[in-house]
Design an enzyme around this catalytic site. Structure first.
Site, PDB file in Angstrom:
ATOM      1  N   GLY A  40     -21.443  50.843  10.561  1.00 21.42           N
ATOM      2  CA  GLY A  40     -20.072  50.368  10.381  1.00 21.42           C
ATOM      3  C   GLY A  40     -19.890  49.722   9.030  1.00 21.42           C
TER       4      GLY A  40
ATOM      5  N   MET B 255     -28.036  55.272  12.308  1.00 15.99           N
ATOM      6  CA  MET B 255     -28.906  55.032  13.460  1.00 15.99           C
ATOM      7  C   MET B 255     -28.868  56.218  14.418  1.00 15.99           C
ATOM      8  SD  MET B 255     -30.352  51.903  13.381  1.00 15.99           S
ATOM      9  CE  MET B 255     -30.831  52.435  11.758  1.00 15.99           C
TER      10      MET B 255
ATOM     11  N   ASP C 169     -19.804  63.945  16.845  1.00 13.63           N
ATOM     12  CA  ASP C 169     -19.358  62.953  15.863  1.00 13.63           C
ATOM     13  C   ASP C 169     -17.979  63.346  15.369  1.00 13.63           C
ATOM     14  OD1 ASP C 169     -21.048  60.619  14.098  1.00 13.63           O
ATOM     15  OD2 ASP C 169     -19.141  61.305  13.264  1.00 13.63           O
TER      16      ASP C 169
ATOM     17  N   ASN D 210     -14.158  63.929  19.170  1.00 14.59           N
ATOM     18  CA  ASN D 210     -14.174  62.543  19.627  1.00 14.59           C
ATOM     19  C   ASN D 210     -14.785  62.492  21.020  1.00 14.59           C
ATOM     20  OD1 ASN D 210     -13.403  59.923  20.678  1.00 14.59           O
ATOM     21  ND2 ASN D 210     -11.959  59.791  18.973  1.00 14.59           N
TER      22      ASN D 210
ATOM     23  N   ALA E 260     -19.737  51.561  18.426  1.00 10.77           N
ATOM     24  CA  ALA E 260     -18.829  50.853  19.334  1.00 10.77           C
ATOM     25  C   ALA E 260     -18.959  49.340  19.220  1.00 10.77           C
ATOM     26  CB  ALA E 260     -19.097  51.301  20.771  1.00 10.77           C
TER      27      ALA E 260
ATOM     28  N   ILE F  65     -13.524  55.402  16.261  1.00  8.23           N
ATOM     29  CA  ILE F  65     -12.246  56.079  15.990  1.00  8.23           C
ATOM     30  C   ILE F  65     -11.537  56.323  17.325  1.00  8.23           C
ATOM     31  CG2 ILE F  65     -11.134  58.105  14.962  1.00  8.23           C
ATOM     32  CD1 ILE F  65     -12.666  56.472  12.891  1.00  8.23           C
TER      33      ILE F  65
ATOM     34  N   TYR G 226     -27.258  53.014  24.755  1.00  5.07           N
ATOM     35  CA  TYR G 226     -28.214  52.979  23.648  1.00  5.07           C
ATOM     36  C   TYR G 226     -27.937  51.828  22.686  1.00  5.07           C
ATOM     37  CZ  TYR G 226     -32.310  55.134  21.681  1.00  5.07           C
ATOM     38  OH  TYR G 226     -33.604  55.375  21.300  1.00  5.07           O
TER      39      TYR G 226
ATOM     40  N   CYS H  14     -44.068  53.861  12.398  1.00  5.16           N
ATOM     41  CA  CYS H  14     -44.729  54.146  13.672  1.00  5.16           C
ATOM     42  C   CYS H  14     -44.856  52.859  14.469  1.00  5.16           C
ATOM     43  CB  CYS H  14     -46.076  54.838  13.497  1.00  5.16           C
ATOM     44  SG  CYS H  14     -47.413  53.774  12.992  1.00  5.16           S
TER      45      CYS H  14
ATOM     46  N   GLY I 106     -26.382  45.432  15.639  1.00  2.19           N
ATOM     47  CA  GLY I 106     -26.471  46.380  16.746  1.00  2.19           C
ATOM     48  C   GLY I 106     -25.321  46.296  17.720  1.00  2.19           C
TER      49      GLY I 106
END
Length: 552
Positions: free
Chosen positions: A50, A174, A193, A239, A263, A271, A319, A407, A489
């Site tokens: 964002g 991400m 997306d 969307n 979000a 959007i 997520y 890793c 996040g």
């Protein structure tokens, strides 16, 4: 935010622009965060997530660069929300930089108050690794995403995602790791997306296989590859808040459903349904309140569709973007009926002090990273899962900016690896120092009740002492730079988290710092989970000799 068209790229090689390798590392990693190969919107100082920025504004960026170039090896630069505010005399083992980004007193910790301050030029959003100068592009989250989908496969699909369809959305810095993480686990994925540039970027960097604007084509290709039990990743322009309800209406149920749209930020990240990117940008400027409300309504539809798919048998999980919380606040009372990814799949790794450990070659030479890959394959040969990851990453992951690797290593493993890397720099096997860091999403460095600390065994989800303790112990143990952030996040009011970076420059002093920091940092993860009552963490602590005064 003033847009500045300039190409920033970290210097390569062994010539210093600063007065020491630790300062040089901070300078190069700041610049690397803004490399066009790495950052999402470098002209606005936005790295990812964002509006996750590397510096508050261009004037502050230049002042940070100038400060790092003149910083002595016994001084510490203080950065407040992306602005350099002081240089104090400290000592050689102290951090060269201390950063505090986006932190607000809890009662005022919300987007509205943050935006007021941002408008006045008093604050910036640092996300996690944007404002702490250790973002390495999409690879930075790739192994964690690979581990998440791998654990989902083990729990629900017999160990592989072969013959399964995953549906997700969000292909930014991400979320862009998702297509490759699914195909690495053998599955088929449709990743939605709303921004064609994001899909194009993932295809260009080989994180996604194909692009389509047609839902019919996406479904046809997905079904073909699912039947063949072959992996493919499909970037679908659209969307998610429109496409998911449409799939529910058609009675199409994927095997796995999740979401990584931005979000966490209803104004700058998501959007609303029915708007093009251009229309959304116009509304955002003209009527931000209406924009936020429309975003929240769209997110609620999005979550309703995810819940409907869960009811029909899809393995559904959040997520970590706080979309459930938004839907819940909008009146969707069962929004939390599907779990977050950490309690569902990742927490056992946290109990062992494991997390997204990363390192970067300051030389700019990919060979330095390939040599460190060999160290992992040699020293951790008994960990077949880890070695498989390294082999796959070598073949499939394209470097963005300075060459790097990620890793998941645990308590004891990180310090061992750090020692070896420092020796390789000392004896000339590696052509320049290595930067060692991690995401703030780690085992003992974050309090985030809707993500990393969701559903803790003892109910301590919101206890935020742990990231503060993590930053304090890493600072006194000599990390090269340490950061404390808020809102990464999941957005304002929902998380506190800390980051650390340590430079392996081949010196004996660095070896001692590395030993201390790479022991205490993952050690905090073991301690935090012991305190919450996890048996696996207790076993790890006893086996590794972690000193916890009240452990039973």
């Amino acid at each position: 935010m003033e847009k500045v068209k300039q190409t920033i790229r970290a210097p390569r090689g062994t010539e210093l622009q600063t007065k020491g390798w630790v300062q040089e590392a901070a300078l190069r990693m700041l610049m690397n965060n803004l490399d066009p190969e790495v950052a999402e919107k470098p002209e606005e100082l936005v790295v990812y997530g964002g509006i996750g920025r590397a510096a508050r504004n261009w004037e502050s960026y230049q002042a940070i660069v100038d400060s790092l170039k003149t910083l002595e090896s016994d001084e510490t630069l203080l950065v407040q929300s992306g602005k350099p505010v002081a240089i104090f005399k400290s000592h050689e083992d102290a951090p060269r930089v201390l950063l505090a980004n986006s932190n607000l007193v809890p009662k005022w910790a919300n987007w509205d108050h943050f935006r007021e301050l941002e408008k006045k030029g008093l604050m910036m959003y640092g996300q996690m690794t944007a404002g702490s100068w250790i973002y390495i592009g999409t690879q930075g989250i790739l192994q964690g995403t690979y581990e998440t989908f791998g654990e989902a496969a083990r729990q629900h699909f017999g160990g592989s995602l072969k013959g399964t369809l995953t549906l997700t959305a969000g292909l930014g810095g991400m979320g862009g790791a998702q297509p490759l993480a699914v195909t690495m686990n053998g599955g088929v994925v449709i990743a939605i997306d709303v921004d064609k540039r994001s899909i194009d970027r993932r295809i260009e960097k080989r994180y996604c296989d194909m692009y389509t604007e047609s839902l019919e084509e996406a479904l046809a290709v997905a079904n073909e590859y699912k039947e063949k039990k072959e992996p493919i990743s499909i970037g679908l322009l659209g969307n998610a808040a429109e496409i998911l309800p449409e799939l529910v209406k058609r009675n199409i149920t994927p095997d796995l459903v999740t979401d990584q749209t931005s979000a966490h930020d209803p104004l700058n990240g998501y959007i609303p349904v029915g708007y093009t990117l251009e229309e959304a940008a116009k509304l955002r400027e003209e009527d931000p309140e209406r924009y936020v409300q429309l975003s929240k309504e769209s997110m609620t539809k999005h979550v309703e569709a995810m819940l409907a798919m869960q009811e029909k048998g899809a393995i559904t999980f959040d997520y970590g973007n706080n979309i459930r919380q938004v839907a819940f606040d909008e009146g969707l009372k069962n929004a939390f009926d599907f779990p977050g990814f950490v309690p569902a799949f990742i927490r056992p790794l946290f109990c062992e002090g494991k997390g997204p450990f990363r390192w970067v070659a300051l030389s700019g030479d990919p060979e330095d990273i390939y040599k460190t890959d060999e160290v992992i394959l040699r020293e951790f040969a008994d960990n077949e899962h880890l070695c498989n990851w390294i082999r796959m990453a070598r073949q499939q992951v394209e470097f963005q900016g300075l060459p790097s690797r990620i890793c998941w290593l645990g308590y004891g493993e990180r310090a061992k690896f750090g020692r070896i890397i420092n020796e390789m720099v000392a004896n000339g096997e590696l052509s320049a120092p290595i930067v060692i860091g991690r995401d703030h999403l780690d085992c003992g460095s974050v309090a985030s009740p809707n993500r990393e600390t969701e559903a803790m065994k003892d109910g301590s989800d919101a206890v935020a002492d742990w990231p503060i303790l993590n930053a304090l112990i890493n600072s006194v143990n000599g990390a090269s730079w340490v950061s404390v952030h808020h809102g990464g996040g999941v957005g304002m009011g929902y998380s506190l988290h800390a980051g650390m970076v340590i430079v392996a420059d081949g010196t004996e002093a660095a070896a001692k710092r590395i030993e201390r920091v790479l022991t205490s940092d993952p050690g905090m993860g073991v301690v935090r989970h012991v305190d919450a009552g996890y048996d696996l963490a207790v076993e790890t602590a006893k086996e590794k000799g972690v000193n916890i005064p009240m452990m039973k």
